[in-house]
Design an enzyme around this catalytic site. Structure first.
Site, PDB file in Angstrom:
ATOM      1  N   TRP A   1       5.877  -3.164 -17.351  1.00 24.54           N
ATOM      2  CA  TRP A   1       5.003  -2.375 -16.501  1.00 24.54           C
ATOM      3  C   TRP A   1       4.366  -3.251 -15.441  1.00 24.54           C
ATOM      4  CZ3 TRP A   1       1.285  -0.849 -21.071  1.00 24.54           C
ATOM      5  CH2 TRP A   1       0.590  -1.964 -21.500  1.00 24.54           C
TER       6      TRP A   1
ATOM      7  N   GLY B   1      -3.315   6.400 -17.142  1.00 23.52           N
ATOM      8  CA  GLY B   1      -3.266   4.972 -17.425  1.00 23.52           C
ATOM      9  C   GLY B   1      -1.834   4.501 -17.515  1.00 23.52           C
ATOM     10  N   ALA B   2      -1.666   3.189 -17.470  1.00 25.44           N
ATOM     11  CA  ALA B   2      -0.312   2.618 -17.459  1.00 25.44           C
ATOM     12  C   ALA B   2       0.357   2.670 -18.826  1.00 25.44           C
ATOM     13  CB  ALA B   2      -0.377   1.163 -16.973  1.00 25.44           C
ATOM     14  N   HIS B   3      -0.439   2.671 -19.895  1.00 23.58           N
ATOM     15  CA  HIS B   3       0.137   2.573 -21.237  1.00 23.58           C
ATOM     16  C   HIS B   3       0.548   3.947 -21.755  1.00 23.58           C
ATOM     17  CE1 HIS B   3       0.768   1.374 -25.374  1.00 23.58           C
ATOM     18  NE2 HIS B   3       0.552   0.106 -25.036  1.00 23.58           N
ATOM     19  N   PRO B   4       1.712   4.070 -22.384  1.00 22.59           N
ATOM     20  CA  PRO B   4       2.078   5.347 -23.014  1.00 22.59           C
ATOM     21  C   PRO B   4       1.019   5.766 -24.023  1.00 22.59           C
ATOM     22  CG  PRO B   4       3.944   3.831 -22.999  1.00 22.59           C
ATOM     23  CD  PRO B   4       2.752   3.036 -22.583  1.00 22.59           C
TER      24      PRO B   4
END
Length: 338
Positions: free
Chosen positions: A238, A85-88
């Site tokens: 992002w 996924g894009a989120h840390p």
């Protein structure tokens, strides 16, 4: 109804590393709903981030129990070894903050976070890090520092003495990753959209906006840190394929230092300096009513069409009278109204 406000009230805003599978998200949400004394106010999934933010409030011990059940359920339905996924992120329940709303001091909430962390580590065998007001060391206070290396780097990081977990195992495997628990003030998660797909543009804007600022080398090659424009704001940049846009993703941790509308304006001005435009924004989860009142008061002088102001006022009145705010939302909004 007034008696509701006088009772101790705790908020929990866990972030789960699943934003694409509705059945898994509902299973986690159901584990929260089944705890008596808790109101699940909001479920906000994000496909590209592959992450869901849930918000619930209630009696302190009930909220802690619901948080434990949600963490347990997330560990059962989310395999971090398959997650992208894009989120840390560092775990299935990536972060689980407790927030005092009414009748609770921060030290009391820290104690609740410690109790929850100890139970998660012991009963679920999930490594737990305490952050913000519950942090056991200065370098653990900032969530971003704990997340560095993300899930993929956890096995290497967790055996370093400075990164031993506060609770739970230090030896893997860690199919559910680690969980970051803590006590913090009210936070607003807020994303600003840009008219570009270039993630680097969003990152440059984030650097100029966030409190920590950015690092730049001078003519002698020496690194210097320059502070950002907005105290109390954390930000990253992002690209979100679902929107076809880059975003500046912010956590606003202190509304008194930086109201939401000023964070928006800072992004807009920095985007214009780079030759781009802000096209809109999105709120993740809930926000106090004061946020929107302050934003309205700020932008009202720039509105040239009085009929539009009347329409907005009427729409807000209709929403209120039709019961557009659930009881729990009213509790939060009235508590933070100024």
């Amino acid at each position: 109804m007034q008696q509701v406000y006088e009772q101790p009230l705790l908020e929990c805003v866990p972030n789960f590393s699943e934003g694409r599978n509705p059945e898994r998200i509902e299973t986690i949400a159901a584990s929260i709903r089944q705890v008596e004394g808790v109101n699940l106010l909001h479920v906000d999934p994000g496909f590209d981030a592959n992450r869901t933010v849930m918000t619930f409030v209630g009696a302190p011990l009930a909220v802690v129990e619901a948080a434990f059940q949600a963490i347990k359920t997330a560990a059962q339905v989310i395999d971090m070894r398959q997650h992208q996924g894009a989120h840390p992120r560092i775990g299935a329940t990536d972060v689980c903050p407790l927030v005092p709303i009414n009748g609770l001091s921060m030290p009391e909430v820290v104690n609740l976070a410690q109790q929850l962390g100890q139970r998660v580590g012991a009963e679920l065998s999930i490594p737990v890090y305490l952050y913000e007001y519950a942090a056991t060391a200065p370098h653990r206070r900032n969530l971003a520092h704990i997340r560095q290396g993300e899930y993929e780097g956890l096995a290497t990081k967790i055996v370093q003495p400075e990164w031993y977990p506060d609770y739970g195992p230090t030896e893997g495997p860690f199919p559910a990753g680690a969980t970051v628990l803590g006590a913090r003030k009210f936070l607003i998660a807020y994303n600003v959209n840009l008219n570009t797909k270039d993630q680097k543009v969003a990152q440059r804007i984030a650097e100029k906006v966030r409190e920590s600022g950015y690092v730049q080398r001078d003519e002698n090659g020496i690194k210097q840190r320059f502070p950002g424009r907005c105290p109390g704001v954390k930000a990253i940049g992002w690209y979100m394929p679902a929107y076809g846009k880059a975003q500046v993703s912010m956590n606003i941790t202190d509304l008194d230092q930086t109201p939401l509308h000023l964070a928006f304006e800072a992004c807009r001005e920095e985007a214009q300096r780079l030759g781009f435009e802000v096209t809109g924004s999105e709120l993740i989860g809930l926000a106090p009513r004061r946020v929107f009142l302050e934003a309205g008061q700020y932008f009202a002088p720039y509105e040239t069409d009085p009929d539009r102001l009347i329409e907005v006022t009427i729409a807000h009145l209709g929403l209120r009278e039709l019961g557009g705010f659930e009881r729990g939302q009213r509790i939060l909004e009235d508590r933070f109204k100024k």
